[in-house]
Design an enzyme around this catalytic site. Structure first.
Site, PDB file in Angstrom:
ATOM      1  NE  ARG A 131     -23.798  33.190 -12.120  1.00 38.60           N
ATOM      2  CZ  ARG A 131     -23.247  32.422 -13.041  1.00 38.60           C
ATOM      3  NH1 ARG A 131     -21.927  32.365 -13.151  1.00 38.60           N
ATOM      4  NH2 ARG A 131     -24.001  31.682 -13.849  1.00 38.60           N
ATOM      5  CE  LYS A 233     -25.147  33.528 -17.304  1.00 36.50           C
ATOM      6  NZ  LYS A 233     -23.908  33.693 -18.080  1.00 36.50           N
ATOM      7  CD  GLU A 269     -16.029  36.776 -18.649  1.00 36.19           C
ATOM      8  OE1 GLU A 269     -16.872  35.970 -19.057  1.00 36.19           O
ATOM      9  OE2 GLU A 269     -16.162  37.430 -17.598  1.00 36.19           O
TER      10      GLU A 269
END
Length: 385
Positions: A131, A233, A269
């Site tokens: 990620r 992220k 989210e």
């Protein structure tokens, strides 16, 4: 009013790196790690039978500085080379560092656990490495290899192992960071990058502990938009969320649940975790399409739910469907699998069923059991440190 009612994601999902992680422990990186730790660690801080002197029964999710951190650097036309463990402390940056001026930075979150037999484990660290690589590509950064990333996480955990809580008392939260540390004035990729890791022992993320969460649906502020960086992220995703999060917490809620920025209708989210709902034994979660972070716990829960025989849907979920949901729960590295007790939207509060025998309870039990070693790890998710 209260109603009571009983290209990014696919890359992570297809990864098979985890099945070969056991080989990393015998690599040259591992031998270098053992040598560096032997030279660096004092007996008092690296003894297997010793814990740090803190109150393990009252851990929250706050920073407790540990003994060591990990750092390595590279220039823009190079690859990362072997880093080193060093004493935990401040770092020095130029005022014109890319991360300070243009927000060129990423972070990850990983937990280290101690089992009853004293052995130490990580949960799917290869997926965090992948990620970070995906995020680095999006942010025009250079990232460590998967092997370098996992090795660095292991070395950081070992150096700080006296801070890994006793079994059942919490975990060591490990925070890898990738930042543009080079000096630059014009808008451009940084000429230098720093990869660093620090760690802190933690307990429950939310102040409610294991109590059900109460979420507030935010329809004014948005977390991410299509074409942005909401699916990686990036550090730039989090400061803009503070306004809505503070608003919710001041109203007595645990966290914010965001809607999509285009239609302002579909749930996406929360500030720090993904969301699921259950209706008629079907587990549903918003599809990741560039605006939602592909959570590693999220993907793991999807796999566990399917293993347990549940139908799982990844799709657009209108906020109105939450009114008829039987269960709602959140997932994330920090929160684990957390049940949602209520959601408030436009002045209407909807409450949900609670209980360990519900879908959320079964998923949490299996997920936590795999981490503790009481449920068989059939997928090779657990990596021993």
């Amino acid at each position: 009013m209260v109603l009571r009612r009983g290209y990014l994601g696919s890359l992570i999902q297809r990864s098979t790196i985890g099945s070969s992680l056991s080989k990393l422990g015998t690599s040259s990186l591992a031998s270098q790690a053992a040598s560096s730790l032997q030279q660096l660690c004092e007996p008092s801080s690296c003894s297997d039978g010793e814990y740090a002197d803190i109150d393990w029964n009252n851990l929250g999710f706050g920073l407790t500085p540990t003994d060591y951190m990990y750092t390595m650097k590279c220039s823009k036309d190079e690859n990362f080379k072997q880093g080193q463990v060093r004493r935990y402390g401040n770092i020095e940056l130029s005022p014109s560092a890319g991360v300070l001026n243009y927000g060129q930075g990423l972070f990850e979150g990983i937990k280290a656990y101690r089992r009853e037999n004293g052995r130490l484990f990580l949960f799917r660290p290869d997926q965090n490495a992948i990620r970070m690589q995906i995020g680095a590509e999006r942010m025009c950064m250079i990232s460590p290899s998967i092997e370098q990333f996992v090795h660095a996480v292991k070395e950081t955990a070992l150096a700080n192992r006296r801070w890994i809580p006793p079994p059942g008392k919490g975990s060591l939260y490990i925070r890898p960071l990738l930042i543009g540390s080079g000096a630059i004035l014009g808008l451009a990729p940084s000429p230098e990058y720093t990869f660093l890791i620090y760690a802190s022992p933690v307990g429950n993320y939310f102040k409610e502990g294991t109590a059900p969460l109460n979420l507030y649906v935010e329809d004014e502020f948005h977390r991410a938009s299509r074409g942005g960086a909401g699916g990686v992220k990036s550090i730039t995703n989090y400061a803009p969320a503070l306004k809505a999060q503070s608003k919710a917490q001041n109203g007595g809620f645990s966290d914010v649940l965001y809607l999509d920025a285009v239609n302002k209708r579909n749930i996406e989210e929360a500030s720090s975790c993904n969301i699921f709902m259950v209706k008629d034994n079907v587990v549903s979660t918003p599809a990741t399409a560039g605006t939602i972070l592909e959570g590693i716990t999220r993907r793991s829960i999807i796999d566990i739910a399917r293993d347990l025989g549940y139908q799982v849907e990844e799709r657009s979920i209108p906020v109105e469907e939450l009114i008829d949901a039987e269960e709602v729960f959140c997932t994330g590295t920090a929160v684990g699998v957390a049940p949602v007790g209520s959601i408030t939207y436009q002045g209407k509060r909807v409450e949900y069923e609670m209980g360990t025998q519900l879908v959320c309870g079964k998923l949490h039990s299996t997920f936590a059991g795999i981490q503790r070693g009481t449920v068989e790890d059939k997928r090779g998710w657990i990596v021993e440190i």
